[in-house]
Scaffold this motif. Structure first.
Motif, PDB file in Angstrom:
ATOM      1  N   ALA A 209       0.834  -1.207   0.000  1.00  0.00           N
ATOM      2  CA  ALA A 209       0.000   0.000   0.000  1.00  0.00           C
ATOM      3  C   ALA A 209       0.864   1.250   0.000  1.00  0.00           C
ATOM      4  O   ALA A 209       0.618   2.195  -0.750  1.00  0.00           O
ATOM      5  CB  ALA A 209      -0.943  -0.009   1.197  1.00  0.00           C
ATOM      6  N   MET A 210       1.904   1.275   0.835  1.00  0.00           N
ATOM      7  CA  MET A 210       2.741   2.475   0.926  1.00  0.00           C
ATOM      8  C   MET A 210       3.585   2.646  -0.316  1.00  0.00           C
ATOM      9  O   MET A 210       3.899   3.759  -0.727  1.00  0.00           O
ATOM     10  CB  MET A 210       3.650   2.394   2.158  1.00  0.00           C
ATOM     11  CG  MET A 210       2.898   2.533   3.455  1.00  0.00           C
ATOM     12  SD  MET A 210       4.007   2.447   4.860  1.00  0.00           S
ATOM     13  CE  MET A 210       4.275   4.156   5.168  1.00  0.00           C
ATOM     14  N   GLY A 211       3.975   1.544  -0.901  1.00  0.00           N
ATOM     15  CA  GLY A 211       4.871   1.617  -2.045  1.00  0.00           C
ATOM     16  C   GLY A 211       4.142   1.837  -3.353  1.00  0.00           C
ATOM     17  O   GLY A 211       4.741   2.237  -4.347  1.00  0.00           O
ATOM     18  N   ASP A 212       2.848   1.584  -3.364  1.00  0.00           N
ATOM     19  CA  ASP A 212       2.129   1.708  -4.622  1.00  0.00           C
ATOM     20  C   ASP A 212       2.071   3.161  -5.073  1.00  0.00           C
ATOM     21  O   ASP A 212       1.847   4.063  -4.276  1.00  0.00           O
ATOM     22  CB  ASP A 212       0.711   1.166  -4.496  1.00  0.00           C
ATOM     23  CG  ASP A 212       0.012   1.229  -5.825  1.00  0.00           C
ATOM     24  OD1 ASP A 212       0.326   0.377  -6.673  1.00  0.00           O
ATOM     25  OD2 ASP A 212      -0.794   2.145  -6.032  1.00  0.00           O
ATOM     26  N   THR A 213       2.278   3.366  -6.361  1.00  0.00           N
ATOM     27  CA  THR A 213       2.319   4.725  -6.886  1.00  0.00           C
ATOM     28  C   THR A 213       1.099   5.043  -7.740  1.00  0.00           C
ATOM     29  O   THR A 213       0.445   6.068  -7.583  1.00  0.00           O
ATOM     30  CB  THR A 213       3.571   4.900  -7.770  1.00  0.00           C
ATOM     31  OG1 THR A 213       4.691   4.396  -7.059  1.00  0.00           O
ATOM     32  CG2 THR A 213       3.787   6.347  -8.110  1.00  0.00           C
ATOM     33  N   LEU A 214       0.786   4.103  -8.617  1.00  0.00           N
ATOM     34  CA  LEU A 214      -0.167   4.411  -9.677  1.00  0.00           C
ATOM     35  C   LEU A 214      -1.567   4.745  -9.186  1.00  0.00           C
ATOM     36  O   LEU A 214      -2.196   5.676  -9.686  1.00  0.00           O
ATOM     37  CB  LEU A 214      -0.243   3.233 -10.636  1.00  0.00           C
ATOM     38  CG  LEU A 214       0.687   3.376 -11.839  1.00  0.00           C
ATOM     39  CD1 LEU A 214       0.597   2.138 -12.699  1.00  0.00           C
ATOM     40  CD2 LEU A 214       0.306   4.620 -12.635  1.00  0.00           C
ATOM     41  N   ILE A 215      -2.058   3.972  -8.223  1.00  0.00           N
ATOM     42  CA  ILE A 215      -3.450   4.170  -7.829  1.00  0.00           C
ATOM     43  C   ILE A 215      -3.663   5.565  -7.268  1.00  0.00           C
ATOM     44  O   ILE A 215      -4.556   6.299  -7.701  1.00  0.00           O
ATOM     45  CB  ILE A 215      -3.882   3.090  -6.829  1.00  0.00           C
ATOM     46  CG1 ILE A 215      -3.942   1.776  -7.594  1.00  0.00           C
ATOM     47  CG2 ILE A 215      -5.205   3.441  -6.177  1.00  0.00           C
ATOM     48  CD1 ILE A 215      -4.743   0.714  -6.980  1.00  0.00           C
ATOM     49  N   ALA A 216      -2.774   5.952  -6.333  1.00  0.00           N
ATOM     50  CA  ALA A 216      -2.904   7.284  -5.757  1.00  0.00           C
ATOM     51  C   ALA A 216      -2.709   8.336  -6.846  1.00  0.00           C
ATOM     52  O   ALA A 216      -3.448   9.324  -6.925  1.00  0.00           O
ATOM     53  CB  ALA A 216      -1.892   7.472  -4.643  1.00  0.00           C
ATOM     54  N   LEU A 217      -1.730   8.100  -7.708  1.00  0.00           N
ATOM     55  CA  LEU A 217      -1.446   9.054  -8.787  1.00  0.00           C
ATOM     56  C   LEU A 217      -2.680   9.243  -9.666  1.00  0.00           C
ATOM     57  O   LEU A 217      -3.037  10.355 -10.041  1.00  0.00           O
ATOM     58  CB  LEU A 217      -0.279   8.519  -9.627  1.00  0.00           C
ATOM     59  CG  LEU A 217       0.340   9.454 -10.660  1.00  0.00           C
ATOM     60  CD1 LEU A 217       0.977  10.638  -9.972  1.00  0.00           C
ATOM     61  CD2 LEU A 217       1.360   8.711 -11.508  1.00  0.00           C
ATOM     62  N   MET A 218      -3.354   8.147  -9.973  1.00  0.00           N
ATOM     63  CA  MET A 218      -4.475   8.224 -10.905  1.00  0.00           C
ATOM     64  C   MET A 218      -5.770   8.709 -10.262  1.00  0.00           C
ATOM     65  O   MET A 218      -6.559   9.385 -10.919  1.00  0.00           O
ATOM     66  CB  MET A 218      -4.712   6.853 -11.560  1.00  0.00           C
ATOM     67  CG  MET A 218      -3.623   6.487 -12.556  1.00  0.00           C
ATOM     68  SD  MET A 218      -3.777   4.784 -13.151  1.00  0.00           S
ATOM     69  CE  MET A 218      -4.988   4.962 -14.451  1.00  0.00           C
ATOM     70  N   ILE A 219      -6.006   8.347  -8.980  1.00  0.00           N
ATOM     71  CA  ILE A 219      -7.342   8.677  -8.454  1.00  0.00           C
ATOM     72  C   ILE A 219      -7.376   9.425  -7.119  1.00  0.00           C
ATOM     73  O   ILE A 219      -8.448   9.658  -6.589  1.00  0.00           O
ATOM     74  CB  ILE A 219      -8.251   7.421  -8.352  1.00  0.00           C
ATOM     75  CG1 ILE A 219      -7.718   6.435  -7.338  1.00  0.00           C
ATOM     76  CG2 ILE A 219      -8.440   6.778  -9.706  1.00  0.00           C
ATOM     77  CD1 ILE A 219      -8.648   5.248  -7.154  1.00  0.00           C
ATOM     78  N   ALA A 220      -6.199   9.806  -6.588  1.00  0.00           N
ATOM     79  CA  ALA A 220      -6.269  10.532  -5.314  1.00  0.00           C
ATOM     80  C   ALA A 220      -6.342  12.043  -5.514  1.00  0.00           C
ATOM     81  O   ALA A 220      -6.551  12.784  -4.568  1.00  0.00           O
ATOM     82  CB  ALA A 220      -5.088  10.180  -4.424  1.00  0.00           C
ATOM     83  N   GLY A 221      -6.140  12.499  -6.731  1.00  0.00           N
ATOM     84  CA  GLY A 221      -6.299  13.921  -7.001  1.00  0.00           C
ATOM     85  C   GLY A 221      -5.014  14.731  -6.963  1.00  0.00           C
ATOM     86  O   GLY A 221      -4.942  15.800  -7.551  1.00  0.00           O
TER      87      GLY A 221
END
Ligand SMILES: Nc1ncnc2c1ncn2[C@@H]1O[C@H](COP(=O)(O)OP(=O)(O)OP(=O)(O)O)[C@@H](O)[C@H]1O
Ligand SMILES: [Mg+2]
Lengths: 288, 236
Positions: A209-221
């Motif tokens: 979860a902490m290392g993931d980049t793409l999901i936050a990049l794409m949908i966290a704003g």
């Protein structure tokens, strides 16, 4: 002959272990060296608390730390009950055939590329959240946490299931023969004895979860501020690194992301230690 | 007068189509110790689990026939939908071939069945634990180490702990699946004495491989052959 082969094998394993430890240290050293301009004079600690305003020469990443912490912790909160439930179902309720299919599916899900989850997030989850709450763009902490929770669940489920399966059948039989229901057996016998698997699953999932980049990049704003509600957009350390490093190489902004890397590293280590600690206390409680 | 407490009628049992019991009919009398003998792999353990429904955890297992238990002077069908399985297992206790104390303290092992049954009162738990351990001839050996792990006990002590743990619920029937076969001669002797003493309050069914053991302690012997139970002689 036998002893010799044993020794060779041990040496090979030792080299592998040493190499991976060395690689980890080297990466850490590399981050430290490249972030040096910002570390000089103890600025690093100032960075942790300050806002990000490169125009005014401020390279603090408090907002990103908050973003990473919020999104990864929430994703754990989402994934933990789901994973516990699914692993329990797989372990003691599902008919054998269904269990096998489900387990294959979960294994398959761990291999689905993150970008697919991100994509689904953009086209499905974000509009849904936008419609449901009618507040903002839908790109927010909540969307990212939900999607990330889904992403890390399969990892957790596999570790939890292995942990459950490793509990001696003898203990389960003993409890059942004494009149324990399936739920009581799970709570009083399986869970306390699968503690290691649970902790490992949590740590691995948190790491993802902490290392993931793409999901936050794409949908966290990606907004650079400390989120104050679930519906606020946020930027994580990882997406920050990705966004800044896509820009230019010589600016101070760019140099600051090495410090960002160090922070992520330390944050992750702190989380792992925290889980271990908590786990050790819990285990003692479960067994006295 | 009819003194029976367990009545089994035309019992059939199979694992995934493999027939293990093929029409067992027998009544067991109250406060007796019945030994069940027979070749390995013929269904002795399986037969025991038909009395406490433990086989229901095995996928693909199927049962036909009737098992009845006389509870408070009334015959009750063990497989009736109104039968509460947890309550049934409190009345029909089981002790296994390999001692299976849970990985927790001796005291917690003993209190475990009470916890499941919802007995909370501390003094009551304490008193019951002591009483059951005394009945299993174990109290003197463990009274000073109740809070150390049950896994540190010797094999024979562990088995007596498991018996005590089953006794704490005051069962009317106790099932023993080769309770001494993992123990040495002396530890086995203690368990045998214990089994005989249990007859006072319980009806005991014991699977055993040892005919000498059967002749020492059993009131009757049933041989499991070809999926049926046959009353057999005890050679004394
Ligand atoms: N859980 C199970 N699933 C499928 N088959 C089983 C299961 N348990 C037992 N069986 C089969 O049922 C038959 C009877 O087994 P059971 O354990 O009742 O025999 P037993 O008389 O107790 O043998 P032993 O003296 O070796 O303990 C065996 O053929 C065994 O393979
Ligand atoms: Mg057996």
């Amino acid at each position: 002959m036998m002893i010799n082969r044993d020794k060779t094998f041990k040496t090979a394993l030792f080299i592998c272990a040493a190499a991976s430890a060395l690689a980890t240290l080297l990466i850490f050293g590399f981050l430290l060296v490249f972030g040096l301009p910002l570390f000089k004079g103890g600025q690093f600690f100032l960075l942790l608390g300050r806002p990000w305003a490169p125009g005014q020469g401020m390279y603090g990443f408090l907002p990103m730390i908050a973003g990473t912490a919020a999104i990864s912790l929430l994703s754990l909160v989402v994934a933990f009950p789901i994973s516990l439930g699914v692993s329990f179902f797989l372990h003691s309720l599902a008919p054998a055939a269904l269990g096998k299919i489900l387990k294959r599916l979960v294994q398959f899900m761990t291999g689905v590329p993150t970008v697919i989850y991100g994509f689904i997030g953009v086209f499905l989850l974000v509009p849904l959240i936008r419609e449901m709450f009618e507040n903002g763009s839908g790109m927010c902490v909540l969307s990212a946490s939900l999607m990330l929770g889904l992403l890390i669940s399969p990892t957790m489920i596999l570790f939890f299931s292995d942990g459950f399966a490793a509990v001696d059948k003898k203990y389960i039989q003993a409890a059942r023969a004494l009149g324990a229901t399936r739920v009581q057996t799970l709570l009083f016998v399986v869970l306390p004895n699968a503690w290691r698997g649970l902790m490992t699953g949590l740590i691995m999932a948190l790491g993802r979860a902490m290392g993931d980049t793409l999901i936050a990049l794409m949908i966290a704003g990606n907004a650079v501020n400390v989120p104050s509600s679930l519906l606020d957009p946020a930027r994580t350390l990882t997406s920050h690194i990705a966004l800044v490093s896509a820009a230019d190489y010589h600016s101070m902004e760019f140099k600051s992301i090495f410090a960002c890397g160090v922070t992520l590293y330390l944050l992750n280590a702190a989380a792992v230690i925290a889980i271990r600690r908590f786990g050790a206390v819990g285990k003692d409680k479960a067994h006295v | 007068m009819d003194n029976s407490i367990i009545k089994i009628t035309d019992l059939h049992f199979s694992y995934n189509g493999l027939k293990v019991l093929k029409g067992v009919t027998h009544s067991f009398e109250k406060n007796t110790l019945t030994a069940i003998t027979g070749p390995s792999g013929k269904g002795k353990s399986t037969f025991l689990t038909t009395l406490n429904r433990l086989w229901e955890d095995v996928p693909g297992a199927a049962l036909q026939g009737c098992v009845e238990l006389k509870i408070a002077e009334k015959w009750r069908d063990v497989y009736a939908s109104s039968m509460d399985i947890a309550a049934l297992r409190r009345m029909v206790g089981m002790v296994f071939q390999i001692p299976n104390p849970l990985p927790m303290s001796i005291f917690r092992n003993m209190a475990f069945p009470l916890k499941l049954a919802g007995v909370k009162e501390k003094d009551q738990v304490q008193a019951k634990v002591q009483e059951a351990l005394e009945r299993a001839f174990l109290w003197d050996e463990v009274k000073d180490r109740l809070h150390s792990s049950a896994l540190e006990l010797s094999g024979g002590q562990q088995q007596r702990l498991c018996i005590a743990r089953a006794l704490i619920l005051e069962p009317m029937v106790l099932l023993f699946d080769e309770p001494t076969s993992s123990l040495d001669y002396q530890a086995a002797g203690m368990i045998e004495d214990l089994l005989v003493s249990l007859k006072e309050s319980c009806t005991v069914l014991m699977v055993s491989h040892y005919l000498d053991q059967v002749s020492r302690i059993a009131d009757s012997r049933l041989e499991l052959a070809d999926g049926k139970l046959l009353l057999s002689n005890i050679s004394r």
